[in-house]
Design an enzyme around this catalytic site. Structure first.
Site, PDB file in Angstrom:
ATOM      1  N   LYS A  91      -0.553   4.907   4.593  1.00 29.34           N
ATOM      2  CA  LYS A  91      -1.424   3.953   5.299  1.00 29.34           C
ATOM      3  C   LYS A  91      -0.907   3.733   6.716  1.00 29.34           C
ATOM      4  O   LYS A  91       0.283   3.543   6.933  1.00 29.34           O
ATOM      5  CB  LYS A  91      -1.498   2.617   4.529  1.00 29.34           C
ATOM      6  CG  LYS A  91      -2.491   1.635   5.154  1.00 29.34           C
ATOM      7  CD  LYS A  91      -2.920   0.547   4.193  1.00 29.34           C
ATOM      8  CE  LYS A  91      -3.866  -0.452   4.835  1.00 29.34           C
ATOM      9  NZ  LYS A  91      -5.156   0.146   5.250  1.00 29.34           N
ATOM     10  N   HIS A 103       0.838  -1.206   0.000  1.00 29.44           N
ATOM     11  CA  HIS A 103       0.000   0.000   0.000  1.00 29.44           C
ATOM     12  C   HIS A 103       0.869   1.251   0.000  1.00 29.44           C
ATOM     13  O   HIS A 103       2.074   1.181   0.273  1.00 29.44           O
ATOM     14  CB  HIS A 103      -0.919   0.030   1.230  1.00 29.44           C
ATOM     15  CG  HIS A 103      -2.080  -0.915   1.132  1.00 29.44           C
ATOM     16  ND1 HIS A 103      -2.001  -2.230   1.536  1.00 29.44           N
ATOM     17  CD2 HIS A 103      -3.346  -0.746   0.660  1.00 29.44           C
ATOM     18  CE1 HIS A 103      -3.172  -2.831   1.326  1.00 29.44           C
ATOM     19  NE2 HIS A 103      -3.994  -1.966   0.794  1.00 29.44           N
TER      20      HIS A 103
HETATM   21  N1  LIG Z   1     -12.778  -1.131   2.956  1.00 28.51           N
HETATM   22  C1  LIG Z   1     -12.224  -0.656   1.848  1.00 28.51           C
HETATM   23  O1  LIG Z   1     -12.572  -1.025   0.706  1.00 28.51           O
HETATM   24  C2  LIG Z   1     -11.177   0.410   1.988  1.00 28.51           C
HETATM   25  C3  LIG Z   1     -10.590   1.006   0.858  1.00 28.51           C
HETATM   26  C4  LIG Z   1      -9.709   2.062   1.049  1.00 28.51           C
HETATM   27  C5  LIG Z   1      -9.411   2.510   2.327  1.00 28.51           C
HETATM   28  N2  LIG Z   1      -9.988   1.888   3.390  1.00 28.51           N
HETATM   29  C6  LIG Z   1      -9.786   2.361   4.752  1.00 28.51           C
HETATM   30  O2  LIG Z   1     -10.477   3.605   4.913  1.00 28.51           O
HETATM   31  C7  LIG Z   1      -9.843   4.376   5.924  1.00 28.51           C
HETATM   32  C8  LIG Z   1      -9.534   5.762   5.377  1.00 28.51           C
HETATM   33  O3  LIG Z   1      -8.581   5.673   4.342  1.00 28.51           O
HETATM   34  P1  LIG Z   1      -8.064   6.978   3.565  1.00 28.51           P
HETATM   35  O4  LIG Z   1      -6.922   6.543   2.694  1.00 28.51           O
HETATM   36  O5  LIG Z   1      -9.216   7.685   2.950  1.00 28.51           O
HETATM   37  O6  LIG Z   1      -7.494   7.831   4.793  1.00 28.51           O
HETATM   38  P2  LIG Z   1      -7.318   9.413   4.919  1.00 28.51           P
HETATM   39  O7  LIG Z   1      -6.389   9.622   6.058  1.00 28.51           O
HETATM   40  O8  LIG Z   1      -6.995  10.000   3.586  1.00 28.51           O
HETATM   41  O9  LIG Z   1      -8.792   9.918   5.316  1.00 28.51           O
HETATM   42  C9  LIG Z   1      -9.382   9.751   6.573  1.00 28.51           C
HETATM   43  C10 LIG Z   1     -10.247  10.968   6.820  1.00 28.51           C
HETATM   44  O10 LIG Z   1     -11.035  10.776   7.988  1.00 28.51           O
HETATM   45  C11 LIG Z   1     -11.089  12.008   8.665  1.00 28.51           C
HETATM   46  N3  LIG Z   1     -11.482  11.800  10.054  1.00 28.51           N
HETATM   47  C12 LIG Z   1     -10.772  11.240  11.068  1.00 28.51           C
HETATM   48  N4  LIG Z   1     -11.453  11.328  12.231  1.00 28.51           N
HETATM   49  C13 LIG Z   1     -12.632  11.934  11.952  1.00 28.51           C
HETATM   50  C14 LIG Z   1     -13.758  12.314  12.728  1.00 28.51           C
HETATM   51  N5  LIG Z   1     -13.815  12.098  14.039  1.00 28.51           N
HETATM   52  N6  LIG Z   1     -14.797  12.941  12.110  1.00 28.51           N
HETATM   53  C15 LIG Z   1     -14.777  13.150  10.771  1.00 28.51           C
HETATM   54  N7  LIG Z   1     -13.720  12.838   9.981  1.00 28.51           N
HETATM   55  C16 LIG Z   1     -12.659  12.230  10.566  1.00 28.51           C
HETATM   56  C17 LIG Z   1      -9.688  12.585   8.508  1.00 28.51           C
HETATM   57  O11 LIG Z   1      -9.645  13.968   8.800  1.00 28.51           O
HETATM   58  C18 LIG Z   1      -9.420  12.255   7.047  1.00 28.51           C
HETATM   59  O12 LIG Z   1      -9.890  13.270   6.185  1.00 28.51           O
HETATM   60  C19 LIG Z   1      -8.607   3.573   6.349  1.00 28.51           C
HETATM   61  O13 LIG Z   1      -8.927   2.817   7.493  1.00 28.51           O
HETATM   62  C20 LIG Z   1      -8.372   2.643   5.161  1.00 28.51           C
HETATM   63  O14 LIG Z   1      -7.684   1.487   5.486  1.00 28.51           O
HETATM   64  C21 LIG Z   1     -10.847   0.861   3.245  1.00 28.51           C
HETATM   65  O1  LIG Z   2      -5.585   2.668   1.200  1.00 37.86           O
HETATM   66  C1  LIG Z   2      -5.952   1.924   2.129  1.00 37.86           C
HETATM   67  O2  LIG Z   2      -5.746   2.216   3.331  1.00 37.86           O
HETATM   68  C2  LIG Z   2      -6.665   0.667   1.810  1.00 37.86           C
HETATM   69  N1  LIG Z   2      -7.163   0.005   2.824  1.00 37.86           N
HETATM   70  C3  LIG Z   2      -7.916  -1.202   2.748  1.00 37.86           C
HETATM   71  C4  LIG Z   2      -7.198  -2.302   3.513  1.00 37.86           C
HETATM   72  O3  LIG Z   2      -6.670  -2.023   4.603  1.00 37.86           O
HETATM   73  O4  LIG Z   2      -7.173  -3.432   3.031  1.00 37.86           O
HETATM   74  C5  LIG Z   2      -8.284  -1.591   1.341  1.00 37.86           C
HETATM   75  C6  LIG Z   2      -7.244  -1.243   0.323  1.00 37.86           C
HETATM   76  C7  LIG Z   2      -6.823   0.232   0.417  1.00 37.86           C
END
Ligand SMILES: NC(=O)c1ccc[n+]([C@@H]2O[C@H](COP(=O)([O-])OP(=O)(O)OC[C@H]3O[C@@H](n4cnc5c(N)ncnc54)[C@H](O)[C@@H]3O)[C@@H](O)[C@H]2O)c1
Ligand SMILES: O=C(O)C1=N[C@H](C(=O)O)CCC1
Length: 269
Positions: A162, A158
């Site tokens: 992350k 990643h």
């Molecule tokens: N399940 C999936 O398919 C998938 C895909 C991508 C990312 N993710 C996950 O999603 C999460 C976010 O990833 P990202 O790359 O967008 O991170 P990022 O750091 O770019 O964004 C997170 C956002 O959440 C905000 N935030 C944090 N606390 C908050 C609160 N109390 N109130 C409102 N906003 C708040 C932050 O200010 C930030 O803008 C991670 O846990 C990542 O692993 C999951």
């Molecule tokens: O960018 C991330 O953070 C992602 N989080 C998810 C994970 O933890 O598997 C999905 C892929 C991207």
């Protein structure tokens, strides 16, 4: 138009938040009714379209979760564990479907989310893409078909921002491999090898995490035996795959009984 489910996106300025906002805004099946950021964030009170460098969308960034959730049919939440646990309680109070993409949740966090799901519909998955959820099923099948001569290793890569490891996806794949083998992942998981680790234990499932540059997300499940290897691989090149899956989950959850669901339920896999 106004009958379309109203969606709130949390973490509006985040990598996923911005992708989700674009996805909902472009959809003809849902409408964007609110976007949330943490208190004190620069974007609070400003139009989200302009914050994202585009045309105004007529939706101002708010830091009032309960007020936004009260006017929504679904909340799509890709933020951080502490925020997601708080939002689970608030979404349940508002009876809004809570779609959780946040990873890195602890056992205690999961218990709290599970308690909220007694009163509301929660869809949670460490990866919302169709391809990864298919890979999870394939991993379970291959692990069931191959014996312990095949060492199983989950390797993920990643971007350098992350904050959690192993990724949520890697854990889903590890769980699937363990289930295929009929064992509990907790009993066979090898994480973070370093130093004199001793030889690899037969039957264990190993995890390795690479972090660098702008890698969106790559996962290999390696089955390595004497003389041959099988590799199952997923490569994400665009975060839109996660956002599309999350919106699908939000729409699928409308009218579903309270409980905790995952993307297998949504995709019918
Ligand atoms: N399940 C999936 O398919 C998938 C895909 C991508 C990312 N993710 C996950 O999603 C999460 C976010 O990833 P990202 O790359 O967008 O991170 P990022 O750091 O770019 O964004 C997170 C956002 O959440 C905000 N935030 C944090 N606390 C908050 C609160 N109390 N109130 C409102 N906003 C708040 C932050 O200010 C930030 O803008 C991670 O846990 C990542 O692993 C999951
Ligand atoms: O960018 C991330 O953070 C992602 N989080 C998810 C994970 O933890 O598997 C999905 C892929 C991207």
């Amino acid at each position: 138009m106004t009958n379309l489910p109203g969606i709130v996106i949390t973490g509006a300025s985040g990598r996923m938040g911005q992708m989700l906002i674009k996805t909902v805004q472009e959809s003809d099946k849902a409408r964007l009714v609110g976007v949330l950021e943490r208190p004190g964030h620069d974007w609070i009170g400003k139009d989200i379209g302009e914050c994202m460098g585009g045309a105004p969308m007529g939706v101002a960034v708010s830091d009032d979760a309960l007020e936004l959730f009260a006017h929504a049919q679904a909340v799509i939440d890709f933020t951080a564990p502490a925020a997601t646990v708080e939002f689970a309680g608030l979404a349940a109070q508002a009876r809004a479907v809570h779609v959780i993409g946040t990873t890195g949740l602890s056992e205690d966090d999961l218990k709290k989310i599970n308690a909220a799901a007694r009163h509301a519909t929660v869809v949670r998955a460490g990866n919302m893409s169709l391809g990864v959820n298919l890979l999870v099923q394939l991993t379970k099948k291959v692990a069931a078909a191959l014996d312990e001569d095949f060492d199983i290793e989950v390797i993920e890569a990643h971007h350098n921002k992350k904050v959690d490891a192993p990724s949520g996806t890697a854990l889903m794949l590890g769980e699937a491999a363990a289930e295929g083998r009929g064992v509990s992942l907790d009993n066979v998981s090898d994480r973070g090898r370093d130093g004199i680790t001793g030889a690899r234990e037969r039957g264990h499932i190993g995890f390795s995490a690479i972090r660098g540059g702008d890698i969106v997300g790559e996962h290999d499940v390696l089955f390595a035996a004497p003389g041959e290897r099988v590799v199952l691989r997923h490569i994400a090149t665009d975060r839109a795959i996660f956002a599309r899956g999350a919106l699908k989950a939000a729409l699928w959850g409308q009218g579903k009984a309270p409980g905790e669901y995952d993307m297998m339920d949504v995709l019918g896999l």
